[in-house]
Design a protein around this motif. Structure first.
Motif, PDB file in Angstrom:
ATOM      1  N   ALA A 307      12.506   6.298  65.301  1.00 27.00           N
ATOM      2  CA  ALA A 307      12.660   7.337  64.467  1.00 27.00           C
ATOM      3  C   ALA A 307      13.943   7.829  63.997  1.00 27.00           C
ATOM      4  N   CYS A 308      13.973   8.271  62.961  1.00 26.06           N
ATOM      5  CA  CYS A 308      15.308   8.790  62.273  1.00 26.06           C
ATOM      6  C   CYS A 308      15.770  10.425  62.808  1.00 26.06           C
ATOM      7  N   CYS A 309      14.596  11.167  63.144  1.00 22.33           N
ATOM      8  CA  CYS A 309      14.703  12.493  63.546  1.00 22.33           C
ATOM      9  C   CYS A 309      14.499  12.519  64.738  1.00 22.33           C
ATOM     10  N   GLU A 310      14.941  13.703  65.525  1.00 23.59           N
ATOM     11  CA  GLU A 310      14.622  14.082  66.878  1.00 23.59           C
ATOM     12  C   GLU A 310      13.152  14.440  67.008  1.00 23.59           C
ATOM     13  N   LEU A 311      12.345  14.046  67.792  1.00 24.99           N
ATOM     14  CA  LEU A 311      10.955  14.048  67.794  1.00 24.99           C
ATOM     15  C   LEU A 311      10.469  15.264  69.005  1.00 24.99           C
ATOM     16  N   VAL A 312       9.261  15.972  68.780  1.00 23.98           N
ATOM     17  CA  VAL A 312       8.995  16.816  69.296  1.00 23.98           C
ATOM     18  C   VAL A 312       7.839  15.991  70.497  1.00 23.98           C
ATOM     19  N   PRO A 313       8.021  15.978  71.736  1.00 27.14           N
ATOM     20  CA  PRO A 313       7.115  15.364  72.673  1.00 27.14           C
ATOM     21  C   PRO A 313       5.583  15.692  72.489  1.00 27.14           C
ATOM     22  N   GLY A 327      14.854  21.702  62.924  1.00 29.57           N
ATOM     23  CA  GLY A 327      16.195  21.985  63.035  1.00 29.57           C
ATOM     24  C   GLY A 327      17.010  21.104  63.913  1.00 29.57           C
ATOM     25  N   GLY A 328      16.153  20.009  64.121  1.00 31.03           N
ATOM     26  CA  GLY A 328      16.763  18.938  65.107  1.00 31.03           C
ATOM     27  C   GLY A 328      17.453  17.758  64.342  1.00 31.03           C
ATOM     28  N   LYS A 329      18.219  17.002  65.178  1.00 29.52           N
ATOM     29  CA  LYS A 329      19.167  16.026  64.746  1.00 29.52           C
ATOM     30  C   LYS A 329      18.433  14.945  63.951  1.00 29.52           C
ATOM     31  N   THR A 330      19.101  14.455  63.006  1.00 29.60           N
ATOM     32  CA  THR A 330      18.703  13.280  62.186  1.00 29.60           C
ATOM     33  C   THR A 330      19.709  12.243  62.226  1.00 29.60           C
TER      34      THR A 330
END
Length: 377
Positions: A307-313, A327-330
């Motif tokens: 995934a390109c973005c930081e995911l929520v588990p 607001g996570g990293k990409t």
């Protein structure tokens, strides 16, 4: 006699003035739904399905956990986060551009989507929804495909008829009906409930394809004549199943998608008997994405696994995430990634799907014709 003639001229003048001021909403008005030169053209699109084609309907669902109205979603979209489950434009936006529609398709759930705003179509799609009414339980609140069609029939269609002054059988001939559903019925229904599910994959697929055919028939009965049916994507290759697949695609999930897509393509061939004067196009996004995953570099991509973005588990999915963290990293090179989050493609992939849907002549990608040819029928 002179006085009578003068009176007649005055009456004639008044009638002409009234006709111009209040034009008749009959056949002549309906003919203006066609192109400026009197030729057929696509007036707009009505969109039904899941998050792959949703452009913000879930923003208005208070209890839904399937939302994309925050960064980094929309980081490359002109208007920022909008509810589209990608970094920029989705397939519907890109198809609309190719069809030269004057504006983005508005969301049904937006209270301002009424009056002249419905003239070029409405998007009814809802992230996490499915063909089955109970698909979407994981997201708590969604708009099922059945409800989406009811929203079109009971609310939008009467409004459209009012705006254009003619019946649905006349005006809907020059609208595309885009349907993109089915993936969630497998990922978040059949496989998630498998331990308690005694239905075979083949039987479940038969249930889905039969119900979807009835839903499309319903849209046909309401006046729809031009349909674009989107395939289910390669579910087993999505980053959300990374913890299980360890860099490889899961065959069981892809087999389910293939079974459904084969049934959807077969429906195209048999629909003519039950839906005379209709034309349907099957867009095989499964193949288009699979071709990219197998050889990313040849299609201009660098990463087809992550995934390109930081995911929520997600606890329900064994820790694997679906949605981006607020607001996570990409990743720095979003155009080089196939997937933006744990399930949805990047705008770069959506562009490839829309381009092939519109202009490919390979029947393995679009069947039996492309969207451009469909638009001209």
């Amino acid at each position: 006699m002179a006085k009578t003639t003068a009176t007649g001229l005055i009456i004639l003048f008044c009638l002409q003035f009234l006709v111009r001021l209040f034009p008749c909403h009959g056949t002549d008005h309906c003919s203006r739904v066609k192109g400026k030169d009197g030729n057929d053209e696509i007036k707009g699109m009505f969109v039904f399905g899941s998050s792959l084609v949703d452009n913000g309907n879930n923003n208005y669902l208070r209890n839904s956990t399937a939302k994309a109205d925050f960064l980094p979603y929309g980081i490359d979209f002109p208007y920022g986060p909008s509810g589209r489950f990608t970094n920029g434009k989705n397939v519907i936006d890109l198809l609309g551009e190719k069809l030269k529609l004057p504006s983005l398709i508005p969301t049904f759930s937006d209270p301002s989507t009424k009056g002249r705003k419905v003239v070029h179509g409405v998007n009814f799609a809802s992230g996490a929804s499915g063909i089955l009414d109970d698909t979407g339980f994981l997201a708590v609140q969604v708009i099922s495909l059945n409800q989406q069609i009811r929203n079109f029939e009971k609310i939008t269609l009467p409004e459209l008829e009012k705006q254009l002054g003619c019946g649905s059988k006349e005006l809907l001939q020059n609208y595309l009906f885009v349907v993109g559903a089915g993936g969630n019925d497998y990922s978040f229904n059949y496989f998630l409930r498998k331990p308690d599910n005694n239905v075979s994959l083949q039987a479940f697929t038969a249930i889905l394809t039969k119900l979807l055919s009835q839903q499309i028939q319903k849209l046909y009965n309401l006046g729809g004549r031009k349909f674009v049916l989107m395939s289910v994507n390669p579910l087993g290759c999505a980053p959300m199943v990374n913890a299980v697949r360890k860099g490889r695609c899961i065959n069981a999930l892809n087999k389910a998608a293939t079974l459904f897509n084969d049934g959807l393509k077969s429906f195209i061939d048999v629909a003519k008997a039950d839906m005379p004067n209709s034309n349907l196009v099957f867009v095989n996004s499964y193949k288009i994405i699979t071709d990219i995953i197998r050889n990313p570099a040849s299609k201009g991509f660098k990463d087809a696994k992550n995934a390109c973005c930081e995911l929520v588990p997600s606890i329900q999915l064994g820790g694997s995430g679906i949605l981006c963290k607020k607001g996570g990293k990409t990743c720095g090179d979003r155009s080089g990634h196939v997937f933006f989050d744990g399930l949805h493609p990047t705008e770069a992939v959506n562009t490839q799907i829309a381009t092939k849907a519109f202009s490919s002549y390979l029947q393995t990608e679009v069947y039996p014709i492309n969207v451009n040819q469909l638009a001209k029928l």
